[in-house]
Design a protein around this motif. Structure first.
Motif, PDB file in Angstrom:
ATOM      1  N   ALA A 141       0.814  -1.211   0.000  1.00  9.75           N
ATOM      2  CA  ALA A 141       0.000   0.000   0.000  1.00  9.75           C
ATOM      3  C   ALA A 141       0.849   1.263   0.000  1.00  9.75           C
ATOM      4  O   ALA A 141       0.323   2.359  -0.195  1.00  9.75           O
ATOM      5  N   SER A 142       2.145   1.111   0.196  1.00  9.80           N
ATOM      6  CA  SER A 142       3.004   2.290   0.355  1.00  9.80           C
ATOM      7  C   SER A 142       3.572   2.799  -0.969  1.00  9.80           C
ATOM      8  O   SER A 142       4.215   3.848  -0.993  1.00  9.80           O
ATOM      9  N   LEU A 143       3.338   2.061  -2.054  1.00  4.82           N
ATOM     10  CA  LEU A 143       3.930   2.428  -3.343  1.00  4.82           C
ATOM     11  C   LEU A 143       2.861   2.498  -4.436  1.00  4.82           C
ATOM     12  O   LEU A 143       1.931   1.679  -4.441  1.00  4.82           O
ATOM     13  N   PRO A 144       3.004   3.463  -5.376  1.00  6.12           N
ATOM     14  CA  PRO A 144       2.108   3.472  -6.543  1.00  6.12           C
ATOM     15  C   PRO A 144       2.393   2.269  -7.437  1.00  6.12           C
ATOM     16  O   PRO A 144       3.435   1.623  -7.319  1.00  6.12           O
ATOM     17  N   GLU A 145       1.469   1.983  -8.331  1.00  6.22           N
ATOM     18  CA  GLU A 145       1.540   0.768  -9.150  1.00  6.22           C
ATOM     19  C   GLU A 145       2.866   0.624  -9.887  1.00  6.22           C
ATOM     20  O   GLU A 145       3.491  -0.454  -9.876  1.00  6.22           O
ATOM     21  N   SER A 146       3.348   1.691 -10.535  1.00  8.79           N
ATOM     22  CA  SER A 146       4.565   1.592 -11.338  1.00  8.79           C
ATOM     23  C   SER A 146       5.780   1.258 -10.472  1.00  8.79           C
ATOM     24  O   SER A 146       6.612   0.423 -10.851  1.00  8.79           O
ATOM     25  N   LEU A 147       5.886   1.893  -9.315  1.00  6.03           N
ATOM     26  CA  LEU A 147       7.013   1.603  -8.430  1.00  6.03           C
ATOM     27  C   LEU A 147       6.889   0.226  -7.792  1.00  6.03           C
ATOM     28  O   LEU A 147       7.882  -0.475  -7.591  1.00  6.03           O
ATOM     29  N   LEU A 148       5.663  -0.186  -7.456  1.00  3.20           N
ATOM     30  CA  LEU A 148       5.461  -1.502  -6.861  1.00  3.20           C
ATOM     31  C   LEU A 148       5.872  -2.602  -7.835  1.00  3.20           C
ATOM     32  O   LEU A 148       6.517  -3.589  -7.438  1.00  3.20           O
ATOM     33  N   GLU A 149       5.542  -2.414  -9.100  1.00  2.00           N
ATOM     34  CA  GLU A 149       5.921  -3.413 -10.113  1.00  2.00           C
ATOM     35  C   GLU A 149       7.440  -3.546 -10.187  1.00  2.00           C
ATOM     36  O   GLU A 149       7.990  -4.655 -10.226  1.00  2.00           O
ATOM     37  N   SER A 150       8.140  -2.413 -10.194  1.00  2.00           N
ATOM     38  CA  SER A 150       9.591  -2.441 -10.257  1.00  2.00           C
ATOM     39  C   SER A 150      10.196  -3.039  -8.984  1.00  2.00           C
ATOM     40  O   SER A 150      11.149  -3.813  -9.052  1.00  2.00           O
ATOM     41  N   GLU A 151       9.624  -2.704  -7.827  1.00  2.00           N
ATOM     42  CA  GLU A 151      10.123  -3.236  -6.554  1.00  2.00           C
ATOM     43  C   GLU A 151       9.981  -4.752  -6.497  1.00  2.00           C
ATOM     44  O   GLU A 151      10.876  -5.461  -6.029  1.00  2.00           O
ATOM     45  N   LEU A 152       8.854  -5.247  -6.952  1.00  2.00           N
ATOM     46  CA  LEU A 152       8.604  -6.686  -6.882  1.00  2.00           C
ATOM     47  C   LEU A 152       9.434  -7.479  -7.883  1.00  2.00           C
ATOM     48  O   LEU A 152      10.068  -8.485  -7.528  1.00  2.00           O
ATOM     49  N   PHE A 153       9.425  -7.019  -9.127  1.00  2.00           N
ATOM     50  CA  PHE A 153       9.974  -7.853 -10.206  1.00  2.00           C
ATOM     51  C   PHE A 153      11.320  -7.371 -10.752  1.00  2.00           C
ATOM     52  O   PHE A 153      11.974  -8.104 -11.500  1.00  2.00           O
ATOM     53  N   GLY A 154      11.735  -6.153 -10.366  1.00  2.00           N
ATOM     54  CA  GLY A 154      13.009  -5.634 -10.844  1.00  2.00           C
ATOM     55  C   GLY A 154      12.898  -4.974 -12.206  1.00  2.00           C
ATOM     56  O   GLY A 154      11.841  -5.037 -12.864  1.00  2.00           O
ATOM     57  N   HIS A 155      13.974  -4.338 -12.632  1.00  2.00           N
ATOM     58  CA  HIS A 155      13.967  -3.720 -13.959  1.00  2.00           C
ATOM     59  C   HIS A 155      15.378  -3.714 -14.542  1.00  2.00           C
ATOM     60  O   HIS A 155      16.375  -3.793 -13.818  1.00  2.00           O
ATOM     61  N   LYS A 156      15.428  -3.613 -15.854  1.00  4.29           N
ATOM     62  CA  LYS A 156      16.697  -3.499 -16.576  1.00  4.29           C
ATOM     63  C   LYS A 156      17.007  -2.020 -16.827  1.00  4.29           C
ATOM     64  O   LYS A 156      16.105  -1.173 -16.836  1.00  4.29           O
ATOM     65  N   LYS A 157      18.262  -1.737 -17.045  1.00  5.28           N
ATOM     66  CA  LYS A 157      18.672  -0.374 -17.367  1.00  5.28           C
ATOM     67  C   LYS A 157      17.943   0.100 -18.619  1.00  5.28           C
ATOM     68  O   LYS A 157      17.871  -0.608 -19.622  1.00  5.28           O
ATOM     69  N   GLY A 158      17.354   1.308 -18.546  1.00  3.49           N
ATOM     70  CA  GLY A 158      16.650   1.879 -19.684  1.00  3.49           C
ATOM     71  C   GLY A 158      15.224   1.401 -19.826  1.00  3.49           C
ATOM     72  O   GLY A 158      14.544   1.769 -20.797  1.00  3.49           O
ATOM     73  N   ALA A 159      14.712   0.601 -18.875  1.00  2.88           N
ATOM     74  CA  ALA A 159      13.340   0.092 -18.984  1.00  2.88           C
ATOM     75  C   ALA A 159      12.324   1.224 -18.918  1.00  2.88           C
ATOM     76  O   ALA A 159      11.239   1.125 -19.480  1.00  2.88           O
ATOM     77  N   PHE A 160      12.654   2.287 -18.219  1.00  3.46           N
ATOM     78  CA  PHE A 160      11.777   3.457 -18.121  1.00  3.46           C
ATOM     79  C   PHE A 160      12.646   4.654 -17.751  1.00  3.46           C
ATOM     80  O   PHE A 160      13.837   4.506 -17.401  1.00  3.46           O
ATOM     81  N   THR A 161      12.074   5.832 -17.848  1.00  4.63           N
ATOM     82  CA  THR A 161      12.814   7.059 -17.551  1.00  4.63           C
ATOM     83  C   THR A 161      13.315   7.024 -16.108  1.00  4.63           C
ATOM     84  O   THR A 161      12.539   6.826 -15.174  1.00  4.63           O
ATOM     85  N   GLY A 162      14.617   7.204 -15.946  1.00  4.87           N
ATOM     86  CA  GLY A 162      15.210   7.177 -14.615  1.00  4.87           C
ATOM     87  C   GLY A 162      15.825   5.839 -14.261  1.00  4.87           C
ATOM     88  O   GLY A 162      16.525   5.736 -13.242  1.00  4.87           O
ATOM     89  N   ALA A 163      15.591   4.801 -15.084  1.00  2.02           N
ATOM     90  CA  ALA A 163      16.189   3.480 -14.812  1.00  2.02           C
ATOM     91  C   ALA A 163      17.595   3.465 -15.393  1.00  2.02           C
ATOM     92  O   ALA A 163      17.833   2.979 -16.504  1.00  2.02           O
ATOM     93  N   ASP A 164      18.557   4.034 -14.631  1.00  2.11           N
ATOM     94  CA  ASP A 164      19.910   4.206 -15.155  1.00  2.11           C
ATOM     95  C   ASP A 164      20.806   2.995 -14.885  1.00  2.11           C
ATOM     96  O   ASP A 164      21.983   2.994 -15.247  1.00  2.11           O
ATOM     97  N   LYS A 165      20.248   1.947 -14.232  1.00  2.00           N
ATOM     98  CA  LYS A 165      21.020   0.723 -14.005  1.00  2.00           C
ATOM     99  C   LYS A 165      20.063  -0.438 -13.716  1.00  2.00           C
ATOM    100  O   LYS A 165      18.897  -0.223 -13.371  1.00  2.00           O
ATOM    101  N   ASP A 166      20.587  -1.646 -13.886  1.00  3.71           N
ATOM    102  CA  ASP A 166      19.784  -2.827 -13.565  1.00  3.71           C
ATOM    103  C   ASP A 166      19.486  -2.855 -12.069  1.00  3.71           C
ATOM    104  O   ASP A 166      20.335  -2.475 -11.246  1.00  3.71           O
TER     105      ASP A 166
END
Length: 451
Positions: A204-229
């Protein structure tokens, strides 16, 4: 003075705590003649040390003693080890004291002088090795940090080890502040994954976009501000456990991705082409009504059944009256250690108020109340004046009402457990309870226990 003679043999072990040495010695002789091992202490300050060094099966506790009352010592005993049965034996008994002792967890309150044969019968009933009824009412596994004597909570706690030994997903529901995270902690502590990471996330503490990244991770360049894996929480928790709190606040999109992870044991990070295998034990919690959310279409039914292989519903604190003073005492001792205070307890007016309040914020609210009271208390007992302002005008029930309710609750739990053990056969249940069938029927009617 403490006598430890034969206390570690195979006999059932009685500890007498009374400031009258002559009484202790005479009772010790009677118990040993009756086949018990007996120890005594005239110094209440020594009792916890004795319990730490010896196995005790039952304690006979006086009320009026120098330096520490029997009620205060009972609180300390229940916090230290809530499994040890305690019988209050005193010449100073009244309704208020009786209710107070039973609320804290005394098995019975006997007024001196007591016929020794009656005391033996009472002790034998409590310690009877094959009495499944009395065993189920003894609170709490001794190594658990969870303090309780409420039967519903005890049923949950006694199930935790069995559940922890598996990798089954666990769903914990209940109102805010009922201890859902503490149950999750216990499941991980008791599991074979206890030496691995236990990753926690409040959904409940995170908006949907951040929660998705927190749970599943992201690759560099996946979205604006994702400057590293960045690895997600699932990858971090690999081979360990994960606790998702307030998971009822997940969006349907996140729910769908979580379902795929549970089905395939694979996680695909945002921006990644290939999934990565993960081995994570999932524990979730929510204060939301998931059944209603499924009906409303805001929670996936297939995800619910994946998450709730084991489901624990925690009762609110207002339904755990017998636990309120136990918890308050534990929080008082914790706060005294943390803030360097010397406060030995609560006065009777405060204890009555604590039992009367409905605690909408549950255990979290009780802890906050006690902590603030410890900070502002200037005497050795917490009084009404020390409580936060919102508690000072709470109406309190009479002790006679509390006494009747305490007795009824104990009787109801005993009868229901006896009926369960006898598979509903009332004659057998009556035998387990040492009462005749007619008395059992009358008590069932009074306590609204269904056939």
């Amino acid at each position: 003075m403490t006598d430890r003679t034969n206390i570690n043999n195979l006999k059932q072990r009685v500890l007498i705590v009374d400031d009258e040495l002559e009484y202790c010695l005479s009772m010790k002789d009677l118990f040993e003649e009756s086949g018990f091992s007996c120890s005594h202490s005239t110094d209440p300050d020594m009792v916890l040390d004795l319990l730490k060094s010896c196995e005790i099966d039952i304690i006979l506790l006086d009320l009026k003693m120098p330096r520490m009352s029997g009620i205060d010592l009972l609180k300390k005993i229940r916090v230290y080890n809530s499994r040890i049965p305690v019988i209050i034996v005193s010449g100073h008994i009244d309704i208020e004291t009786t209710v107070q002792a039973m609320q804290i967890g005394a098995m019975n309150v006997l007024k001196k002088p007591v016929r020794f044969s009656s005391m033996l019968e009472e002790i034998s009933c409590i310690l009877k090795p094959h009495s499944e009824v009395s065993d189920t009412l003894l609170p709490l596994v001794s190594d658990s940090p969870i303090i309780c004597s409420h039967k519903g909570m005890l049923d949950i706690i006694y199930s935790l080890k069995k559940v922890a030994e598996t990798n089954a997903p666990v769903l914990i529901t209940g109102e805010s502040g009922t201890g859902k995270e503490l149950i999750a902690d216990e499941i991980h502590r008791l599991s074979q994954r206890s030496d691995k990471k236990f990753v926690k996330l409040n959904c409940a503490s995170l908006p949907e976009s951040l929660l998705e990244s927190e749970l599943f991770g992201h690759k560099k360049g996946a979205f604006t501000g994702a400057d590293k894996d960045r690895p997600g929480r699932f990858n971090t928790a690999h081979k360990g456990s994960m606790f998702l709190d307030e998971m009822g606040d997940m969006s349907l999109m996140i729910q769908a991705k979580l379902l795929r992870v549970l089905q395939d044991s694979q996680v695909t990070a945002l921006g990644a082409d290939e999934p990565k295998s993960v081995d994570v034990r999932i524990i979730t919690a929510t204060n939301k009504n998931l059944q209603q959310m499924m009906s409303d279409g805001t929670f996936r039914e297939d995800l619910y059944y994946r998450l709730s292989v084991v489901h624990f519903e925690l009762p609110p604190l207002r339904e755990r009256k017998g636990d309120i003073l136990l918890l308050a005492e534990a929080f008082r001792e914790q706060a005294c250690r943390e803030y360097g205070r010397q406060i030995r307890g609560f006065d009777s007016e405060v204890e009555n108020l604590l039992l009367s309040h409905l605690w909408p914020g549950n255990i979290r609210e009780l802890k906050n109340c006690v902590q603030r009271s410890v900070i502002f208390c200037e005497n050795d007992l917490i009084s009404i004046e020390d409580l936060p302002a919102q508690y000072k005008d709470i109406p309190s029930r009479g002790w006679s009402d509390e006494y009747e309710r305490a007795i009824d609750n104990i009787n109801k739990e005993l009868i229901e457990e006896a009926l369960r053990k006898s598979q509903g056969k009332k004659t057998m249940a009556a035998e387990l309870l040492n009462m005749d069938r007619k008395t059992l029927y009358n008590k069932m009617k009074k306590l609204n226990i269904r056939d």
